[in-house]
Enzyme design. Structure first.
Site, PDB file in Angstrom:
ATOM      1  N   LYS A 105       0.790  -0.994   0.431  1.00  0.00           N
ATOM      2  CA  LYS A 105      -0.039   0.237   0.099  1.00  0.00           C
ATOM      3  C   LYS A 105       0.849   1.104   0.123  1.00  0.00           C
ATOM      4  CE  LYS A 105      -3.657   2.151   3.072  1.00  0.00           C
ATOM      5  NZ  LYS A 105      -4.666   2.328   3.980  1.00  0.00           N
ATOM      6  N   HIS A 107      -0.304   4.829   0.126  1.00  0.00           N
ATOM      7  CA  HIS A 107      -0.883   5.892   0.165  1.00  0.00           C
ATOM      8  C   HIS A 107      -1.705   5.467   1.750  1.00  0.00           C
ATOM      9  CE1 HIS A 107      -3.972   3.164  -1.019  1.00  0.00           C
ATOM     10  NE2 HIS A 107      -4.870   3.599  -0.060  1.00  0.00           N
TER      11      HIS A 107
END
Ligand SMILES: O=P(O)(O)OC[C@H]1O[C@H](OP(=O)(O)OP(=O)(O)O)[C@H](O)[C@@H]1O
Length: 217
Positions: A105, A107
Site C-alpha cells: 500500500k 498511500h
C-alpha cells in the site's frame, strides 16, 4: 503420548465442522490420503472463536516465549486475531498482534504490516504448513524488521515426508532453529480414532498412510 483435553476437543470440533474429514482425498502432492483438513470451514463467528481458543491453548501448553504474534495473509489474519483475543480473555495475556498485506500500500499509512510493530520474538500463526513457502516469506518480512522468528503454530501437523525423508516442518525447524507447534498431529488423530473405538477399516487406512508417508522422528 496421550491426548490432552484441548486436543481431543479440537478433533471433535474439527470433525463437527467437517474441517477434518475421513475418506479418500487426492492431495496437491498427488498422494491419496485417508483424511483431509480444511481450516477454511471454520467459517462462523462461534467456530472462529473456538478455533482461537485452541490455538491459545496450544501456545500456552508449548511454553514458547514470544513478544508478538503474526498472521500471514490471508488465512493467517483471522487466525492471529482470534488467537490474540483468546490469549487475552482466557489466559490473561494481552499480546500484540499483526499481519501483512499481500499487496503493498503506497498511500495513507503505507507499508505492508498492519497492527503491532514487529519487534522482538515473533510467533507465526497459520493454518497448515505444506512446502514451507508461506513461512519462508513471513521470515523474510520478520527479518527485514530486525525481529526474530521463534516459532510457528499450526492447527494440524500431517507429519509426512516432503521431497526427502524429513517433513517440511522438521526441515524448517532445523534450518531456522524455530519450534513448530501444532494443536494436533497425525499421531493425535490416529490416537483419537483408536480412543473412540470406531471403524477398524478407517484406523487401518490411517496407519497404512502413516507407514507409507509418515516421517520417522
Ligand atoms: O507451506 P506452504 O506450501 O506455503 O503452504 C501453506 C500455506 O498455503 C496457504 O496459504 P496461501 O499461500 O495459499 O495463501 P492464502 O492464505 O491467501 O490462501 C496456507 O494458508 C498456508 O499459509
Amino acid at each position: 503420548m496421550s491426548l490432552k483435553p484441548y486436543q481431543r476437543d479440537f478433533i471433535t470440533f474439527a470433525i463437527k465442522h467437517s474441517a477434518l474429514r475421513f475418506g479418500t482425498f487426492t492431495l496437491k502432492s498427488g498422494r491419496i490420503s485417508p483424511y483431509f483438513f480444511n481450516a477454511g470451514l471454520f467459517n462462523t463467528g462461534s467456530a472462529l472463536s473456538s478455533l482461537g481458543s485452541f490455538y491459545a491453548s496450544a501456545i500456552q501448553d508449548s511454553g514458547v516465549a514470544f513478544d508478538v504474534i503474526f498472521g500471514p495473509a490471508y488465512k493467517g489474519i483471522p487466525l492471529v486475531s482470534s488467537t490474540a483475543i483468546a490469549l487475552s480473555t482466557e489466559h490473561n495475556l494481552d499480546v500484540p498482534y499483526s499481519f501483512n498485506r499481500k499487496e503493498i500500500k503506497d498511500h495513507g499509512e503505507g507499508g505492508n504490516i498492519v497492527g503491532a510493530p514487529l519487534i522482538g520474538k515473533i510467533l507465526i500463526i497459520d493454518d497448515v504448513i505444506t512446502a514451507g513457502t508461506a513461512i519462508r516469506e513471513s521470515l523474510a518480512i520478520i527479518s527485514a524488521h530486525n525481529a526474530q522468528l521463534v516459532g510457528v503454530v499450526v492447527a494440524v501437523d500431517r507429519q509426512e515426508k516432503g521431497i526427502g525423508e524429513k517433513s517440511a516442518i522438521r526441515e524448517l525447524e532445523m534450518q531456522y532453529k524455530i519450534k513448530v507447534i501444532s494443536i494436533v498431529t497425525l499421531e493425535d488423530i490416529i490416537d483419537y480414532i483408536r480412543e473412540q473405538g470406531g471403524d477398524d477399516e478407517h484406523l487401518k487406512d490411517m496407519e497404512e498412510y502413516r507407514l507409507k508417508y509418515g516421517v520417522k522422528e
